[in-house]
Motif scaffolding. Structure first.
Motif, mmCIF file in Angstrom:
data_model
loop_
_atom_site.group_PDB
_atom_site.id
_atom_site.type_symbol
_atom_site.label_atom_id
_atom_site.label_comp_id
_atom_site.label_asym_id
_atom_site.label_seq_id
_atom_site.Cartn_x
_atom_site.Cartn_y
_atom_site.Cartn_z
ATOM 1 N N ILE A 20 4.864 -2.611 -13.366
ATOM 2 C CA ILE A 20 3.793 -1.967 -12.606
ATOM 3 C C ILE A 20 4.327 -1.184 -11.410
ATOM 4 O O ILE A 20 5.302 -1.583 -10.775
ATOM 5 N N VAL A 21 3.698 -0.061 -11.163
ATOM 6 C CA VAL A 21 3.937 0.716 -9.944
ATOM 7 C C VAL A 21 2.571 1.138 -9.416
ATOM 8 O O VAL A 21 1.742 1.639 -10.184
ATOM 9 N N THR A 22 2.341 0.925 -8.155
ATOM 10 C CA THR A 22 1.122 1.443 -7.526
ATOM 11 C C THR A 22 1.490 1.887 -6.112
ATOM 12 O O THR A 22 2.649 1.789 -5.707
ATOM 13 N N SER A 23 0.488 2.308 -5.384
ATOM 14 C CA SER A 23 0.736 2.702 -3.988
ATOM 15 C C SER A 23 1.197 1.508 -3.158
ATOM 16 O O SER A 23 1.674 1.679 -2.041
ATOM 17 N N LEU A 24 1.060 0.290 -3.701
ATOM 18 C CA LEU A 24 1.546 -0.892 -2.972
ATOM 19 C C LEU A 24 3.037 -1.115 -3.174
ATOM 20 O O LEU A 24 3.657 -1.895 -2.450
ATOM 21 N N GLY A 25 3.610 -0.485 -4.194
ATOM 22 C CA GLY A 25 5.039 -0.673 -4.409
ATOM 23 C C GLY A 25 5.394 -0.659 -5.880
ATOM 24 O O GLY A 25 4.522 -0.521 -6.743
ATOM 25 N N ALA A 26 6.697 -0.791 -6.140
ATOM 26 C CA ALA A 26 7.172 -0.831 -7.513
ATOM 27 C C ALA A 26 7.489 -2.278 -7.858
ATOM 28 O O ALA A 26 8.156 -2.971 -7.091
ATOM 29 N N GLY A 27 7.013 -2.718 -9.004
ATOM 30 C CA GLY A 27 7.362 -4.057 -9.469
ATOM 31 C C GLY A 27 6.272 -5.078 -9.213
ATOM 32 O O GLY A 27 5.453 -4.941 -8.305
ATOM 33 N N ALA A 37 -1.989 -10.412 -0.121
ATOM 34 C CA ALA A 37 -2.055 -10.393 1.342
ATOM 35 C C ALA A 37 -3.166 -9.461 1.821
ATOM 36 O O ALA A 37 -3.392 -9.313 3.022
ATOM 37 N N GLY A 38 -3.820 -8.792 0.892
ATOM 38 C CA GLY A 38 -4.930 -7.918 1.261
ATOM 39 C C GLY A 38 -4.499 -6.609 1.894
ATOM 40 O O GLY A 38 -5.223 -6.028 2.702
ATOM 41 N N GLU A 39 -3.319 -6.128 1.516
ATOM 42 C CA GLU A 39 -2.850 -4.860 2.087
ATOM 43 C C GLU A 39 -3.390 -3.678 1.291
ATOM 44 O O GLU A 39 -3.623 -3.774 0.092
ATOM 45 N N SER A 40 -3.541 -2.574 1.966
ATOM 46 C CA SER A 40 -4.039 -1.364 1.310
ATOM 47 C C SER A 40 -2.912 -0.355 1.118
ATOM 48 O O SER A 40 -2.036 -0.221 1.976
ATOM 49 N N PRO A 228 -8.032 5.562 6.552
ATOM 50 C CA PRO A 228 -7.964 5.703 5.097
ATOM 51 C C PRO A 228 -8.009 4.361 4.365
ATOM 52 O O PRO A 228 -8.636 4.256 3.313
ATOM 53 N N GLN A 229 -7.394 3.338 4.940
ATOM 54 C CA GLN A 229 -7.349 2.048 4.222
ATOM 55 C C GLN A 229 -8.704 1.343 4.202
ATOM 56 O O GLN A 229 -8.873 0.359 3.497
ATOM 57 N N PRO A 376 -6.731 -12.258 -6.137
ATOM 58 C CA PRO A 376 -6.556 -11.306 -5.043
ATOM 59 C C PRO A 376 -7.905 -10.926 -4.436
ATOM 60 O O PRO A 376 -8.928 -10.958 -5.130
ATOM 61 N N PRO A 377 -7.914 -10.574 -3.171
ATOM 62 C CA PRO A 377 -9.188 -10.297 -2.512
ATOM 63 C C PRO A 377 -9.736 -8.903 -2.804
ATOM 64 O O PRO A 377 -9.045 -8.049 -3.345
ATOM 65 N N THR A 378 -11.006 -8.719 -2.451
ATOM 66 C CA THR A 378 -11.603 -7.394 -2.356
ATOM 67 C C THR A 378 -11.658 -7.100 -0.872
ATOM 68 O O THR A 378 -12.420 -7.745 -0.146
ATOM 69 N N ILE A 379 -10.815 -6.189 -0.408
ATOM 70 C CA ILE A 379 -10.795 -5.967 1.044
ATOM 71 C C ILE A 379 -11.916 -5.013 1.458
ATOM 72 O O ILE A 379 -12.619 -4.453 0.611
#
Lengths: 426, 393
Positions: A20-27, A37-40, A228-229, A376-379
């Motif tokens: 997986i790769v997303t705006s949160l990172g690779a892997g 951790a609820g990061e955007s 934006p987040q 995982p949460p819905t932030i």
């Protein structure tokens, strides 16, 4: 020996590799850590000028670069990264030799603006028509590489050659459900006994000016640009649209028998898939939610499961006013009183809507939820919408006993698809 | 488990030759070709024949939401449903599967050309692109362009609502659409499916991609088999749709078959090696199990080197009666393979193969009723496939 066939006598389909790769990172590791951790991953766009745009943020994957930039090349690169991770985890086949077909969810491809303008600048006139322009397109083979890049089959061709998948690779688009459809095609091929393994890849690198303008002109995007987040807020009363995002997800599917025979670690089971078309409108869902209800029911029936066996829903949850409401309507119609006891969460609150990739990205998050027994949460869930009384896992991850997850994708063009993922074969 | 027999029970055709099966059969018999060498000169195109879309897309509002490629497809899909006798049959349509092969839809060429001219004249600072797009693109144009919205429109207009999948990837997507539909029906995963594609060749914006690779036919129309000195394809216009269903399902509702679709195979030859296409076709051929005296309808494009490699394969089977619809219809890209299937099923149902249309004499006449027709597809750049269409018993 454990059940190699499901209750309908079909080969059981398991997952043995995920990337997986997303705006949160690779892997998977990075993604899971930041997701729980609820990061955007949503940020103000820096890839191109944002002047005159109503929406100026997105979940762009800026840590992966391609040169020269095109959304198609980025989609291809994201797919490669995710697939390398999935194959390494699965250990199937050998380098460049995957023993099965590929199903690729990818956004429709067109020549993009930087390339269009590059050709325009080569036209030997400053006031030209399409015929003049076409002459320059084919002149002296100078732009042949644009044909190779912008044919619809180009990403699949590249991936098939890189990973050595077998047969004719299928590129597909079912809009926001594409990732789920890629998985479904893989499941069906294994159930038919055509293959023991399938590579299901879904990718989207569409954050470019024209794509943002188009979704914006359909009033589909959130315009809450600051911060934006905070823009993506599924199931909140003040939600106002989705946030475009990029990403890729790859799953290695195998028949249970084949996976056991080679001693592979089984990460989860694709117990059921279903789809049902909504013919109400090009961008809106039927107000009575019937097609989505039918989709969820078909998926339960395909898995041979009852509603009360689902203990978590990984929602489509786009954060558009209408789609979230319809998802609650459809869910409550199928699950009845059980609805209130199902924790629901939308990954899109953090990674945005990865469109063509979403179905696969969210299936992977669902499998990680099963593995870690943590939802995982819905932030950005500060103002719950009273019209959507889901048990939303708001703002903080929740530990829970999860045995079966339903992952939904309900998209433009009436495309509804759902998956049921379980930890163990039923 | 024995595979279920797959029948073709409906055919819908709209093309540069007109609409409907009788019109096509007559035009093929007359060797008629509708090519236009002037409209987008020097490029040769095959524009869609005259059609009143109202007959299959009654609501003007629906027509307005579509661009021409979607209208062509939605229209031809309606013809196929009529032909199969399932039009308006809610019970069947609500569970009918759909696999569409699609590219992208028409762009607004006026907007594009204005932006590109502004740029060439130094009047397009980077930030201005957004403003132009925001102000000048029609909001609903996106929906007329999205690949999966042909399927979306067919669902809305005709109510085909079981499942909806859109495959992309030029010619190969049409081959794979048929392949997956047959595999699903054969295995009992589906009872009835609508399979097809649409293409509008009257598009300057579409020519761009093929001009990059110098694939588009220029100056004069000629037979596919006579293009070696002026290779390329003339982009064509067609909607080609088929209703496929299991024999049991067809018999239960009293539907008659045009033909049986016995097998579909596909490949992705590694074309970096010369001769790879010929080898791929050689490898697929035995999987069909047909004799060398069958009929073969090929989606040959006229583009090189693909067409020469395909011809090398065909010359190893001199007994085949070959037809290349590309001469008559042009190259309809995603629709070329479904079009071949439609012509094969039509020929079998009419008990006759239509005449060749090739002054070079590569397409020989074959009297008598054809019982086996191979449909072949070789993409101009990638993707190969074959299908076997047979007389249903």
């Amino acid at each position: 020996m454990a059940a190699a066939r499901d209750k309908f006598g079909r080969p059981i389909v398991v997952v043995t590799g995920m990337g997986i790769v997303t705006s949160l990172g690779a892997g998977k590791d990075d993604n899971w850590k930041r997701l729980t951790a609820g990061e955007s991953g949503i940020k103000t766009v820096t890839r191109f000028p944002i002047d005159s745009l109503k929406t100026t943020m997105a979940g762009a994957v800026d840590f992966v670069t391609v040169e020269p930039f095109s959304s198609t090349s980025l989609s291809q690169r994201l797919a490669e990264i995710a697939t390398e991770e999935a194959l390494a985890q699965s250990g199937i086949g050998s380098k460049g030799d995957f023993p099965g077909p590929m199903f690729l969810a990818v956004a429709p491809i067109e020549t993009e603006w930087p390339q269009r303008l590059e050709v325009a600048r080569a036209v030997p006139k400053t006031d030209f028509n399409i015929i003049d322009y076409l002459a320059t397109c084919s002149e002296g083979g100078k732009f042949t590489h644009f044909h190779r890049r912008f044919t619809f089959g180009s990403v699949a061709l590249h991936l098939a050659e890189t990973f050595g998948t077998k047969g004719s690779p299928i590129s597909l688009s079912t809009a926001c459900a594409s990732g789920a459809t890629a998985i479904q095609l893989g499941v069906e091929a294994i159930r038919r006994g055509e293959t023991d393994a399938a590579l299901c890849v879904a990718t989207d690198g569409s954050v470019n000016p024209e794509a943002m303008v188009r979704f914006s002109l359909l009033s589909a995007l959130s315009t809450q640009n600051d911060p934006p987040q905070g823009a993506s807020k599924p199931f909140s009363k003040n939600r106002d649209g989705f946030v475009m995002a990029e990403g890729a997800g790859t799953l290695v599917l195998e028949s249970y028998d084949a996976a056991i025979a080679r001693g592979a670690r089984i990460l989860g089971v694709v117990a059921g898939c279903g789809e049902l078309t909504d013919s109400f409108h090009r961008t809106r869902s039927a107000p009575d939610g019937k097609p989505a209800i039918g989709c969820v029911r078909k998926t339960l029936a395909d898995a041979g499961m009852e509603p009360n066996q689902i203990d978590h829903i990984n929602a489509h949850g786009t954060s558009t006013p209408e789609n979230d409401k319809m998802e609650y309507l459809a869910t409550s119609a199928v699950f009845g009183e059980h609805t209130a006891s199902i924790p629901v969460s939308s990954n899109k609150s953090m990674v945005g809507h990865t469109i063509s990739a979403a179905g696969a990205v969210e299936a992977i998050y669902s499998l990680l939820t099963l593995e870690h027994q943590r939802i995982p949460p819905t932030i950005n869930y500060e103002v719950p919408d009273p019209a959507i009384p889901f048990d939303v896992v708001g703002n903080k991850a929740r530990d829970a006993k999860v045995t079966a997850v339903m992952s939904n994708s309900f998209g433009f063009g009436g495309q509804n698809a759902s998956l049921i993922l379980t930890r163990e074969p039923a | 488990m024995a595979e279920k027999e797959v029948w073709i029970t409906g055919i819908g055709l709209l093309s540069s030759l007109g609409e409907g099966l009788d019109a096509h059969w007559e035009a093929l018999g007359d060797k008629r070709v509708n090519a236009d060498e002037t409209r987008l000169a020097p490029y040769v195109i095959h524009p869609i024949g005259p059609v009143s879309f109202d007959a299959q897309i009654p609501k003007k509002g629906d027509q307005r939401q579509m661009e021409t490629w979607q209208r062509i497809g939605t229209y031809a899909a309606g013809l196929a449903l009529d032909s199969a006798g399932v039009k308006g049959n809610q019970e069947i349509l609500s569970r009918m599967d759909m696999i569409i092969a699609a590219g992208g839809g028409e762009r607004d060429l006026t907007v594009d050309m204005a932006i590109m001219n502004a740029d060439a004249q130094g009047k397009l600072p980077p930030a201005l692109l957004n403003e132009k797009l925001m102000n000048e693109l029609r909001p609903t144009l996106f929906l007329a362009q999205l690949s999966n919205l042909l399927a979306g429109n067919i669902a809305i207009v005709h109510g085909v609502c079981g499942t909806s999948r859109t495959f992309m990837g030029e010619e190969a997507s049409g081959i794979d659409a048929a392949r997956i539909a047959v595999a699903r029906i054969g295995a009992g995963q589906s009872d009835i499916a609508l399979v097809g594609a649409a293409h509008n060749g009257d598009r300057g914006d579409l020519l761009m991609l093929y001009a990059f690779g110098d694939f588009a036919l220029k100056n004069q129309h000629s037979s596919i088999w006579s293009r070696r000195n002026n290779p390329g394809f003339a982009i064509g216009s067609a909607g080609a749709f088929l209703v496929m269903e299991s024999r049991e399902h067809a018999e239960a509702r009293g539907a008659k078959p045009f033909a049986r679709l016995t097998k579909v195979v596909a490949d992705l030859a590694r074309r970096k090696e010369p001769g790879a296409v010929t080898k791929s076709l050689q490898a697929m051929w035995p999987k069909l199990g047909v004799g060398d005296d069958a009929v073969l309808i090929t989606g040959a494009t006229g583009a090189e080197p693909a067409t020469s490699e395909e011809r090398a394969f065909l010359e190893q089977h001199p007994g085949l009666a070959v037809r290349a619809p590309g001469t008559t219809f042009g190259h309809t890209m995603e629709a070329q393979f479904p079009l071949g299937l439609a012509l094969a099923a039509l020929s079998i149902s009419r008990g006759k193969l239509y005449p060749g249309n090739d002054p070079a004499g590569f397409e020989v006449e074959k009297p008598g009723a054809p019982t086996q027709i191979v449909v072949m597809g070789v993409g101009h750049w990638q993707g190969e496939g074959m299908a076997l269409v047979e007389a249903a018993e």
